[in-house]
Design an enzyme around this catalytic site. Sequence first.
Site: not given
Ligand SMILES: Cc1cc2nc3c(=O)[nH]c(=O)nc-3n(C[C@H](O)[C@H](O)[C@H](O)COP(=O)(O)OP(=O)(O)OC[C@H]3O[C@@H](n4cnc5c(N)ncnc54)[C@H](O)[C@@H]3O)c2cc1C
Length: 309
Positions: A302, A183, A232
Amino acid sequence: MVVEHTNGLVPTLRAALGSRLRVDEPLARHTSMRVGGPADVLAMPESAAELAKILAGAAGSGVRVTLLGGGSNVLVGDGGIRGVVVKLGRGFSTIDWSDGPAGPRVRAGAAVQLGKLARAAVTRGLAGLEYAEGIPGTVGGALFMNAGAYGGDLSGVVDAVEGAMPDGECVELRGPALRFRYRRAEVPRGFVVTAVVFALTREDAGAVRVRMNEARRRRLAGQPQGNPSAGSIFKNPGGDFAGRLIEGAGLKGARAGRARISDRHANFIVNEGGARAADVKALMDVAQREVWERSGVWLEPEVQLVGSW
Ligand SMILES: Cc1cc2nc3c(=O)[nH]c(=O)nc-3n(C[C@H](O)[C@H](O)[C@H](O)COP(=O)(O)OP(=O)(O)OC[C@H]3O[C@@H](n4cnc5c(N)ncnc54)[C@H](O)[C@@H]3O)c2cc1C
């Protein structure tokens, strides 16, 4: 206050971004948990040039930059985020497919929705991302988090990462410069992901679709649906599951304010409507303490805690 925390950067950025620069923007609107106070400034660049301008301006003024993707893995404090929050706009949403001697490749902009990319790959009979259907958020956030599920994660299919350093310089990371752990991608501090090149493999489209449907079925069966959440909350500790440990500590259904540990999956905290970040954090603290006392395991978040608490 905003002026103080952004060192006079607002007029310069407004001239470049217009309405894509917002002052005092509530971040609850931009996170899947629907909690969090305001960003001093939310900047939404549409091009590498605009991004470089924001990064160089912030670096030159000593203003902190925080990246936000889909906001599906962040918990923003009720006090909001000081400085500039950058959310990449639609200009970072292109998807380019190619096929060469090294095999099929897809280059996806950091603002592309990961689930959309996974479904498009499956339709083309390309394997490697089928577990990602149902993971909310963007390609950039998924890369940073090394998102994964059901035995797969991004580290297995990333060929190269394009991005910008904190001073705006564009770089490409590949080979030994690209390392991952559970992660988390080990990218340079302050690195902004702008695009990711994935190496996929050609397979029978039906077989890939069966695997994607199975991942979707498991997700729907095991995770709470409907209420806002951040997925999570804790990482799974080696050899165990955070959800099992929290459930074992008797915390399923526990409440703080309008936040609740899900009855469906104890590693999910859901917002029942009107929760504050402090409510979610209070439940996280209880879960860490109770699991530690009962099992001797310290759960690591996480979800990324950012901003003022
Ligand atoms: C219902 C639900 C189910 C989920 N299931 C999973 C799963 O099965 N597996 C899993 O791994 N995760 C899961 N997640 C968590 C999440 O969806 C993932 O971690 C996802 O990849 C985060 O992407 P995001 O664009 O929303 O990032 P954000 O939440 O906006 O950011 C996450 C991190 O990445 C950084 N970041 C974002 N964009 C960039 C960029 N362009 N450059 C540099 N840093 C950046 C941010 O600063 C932050 O630290 C789930 C979430 C929800 C709500």
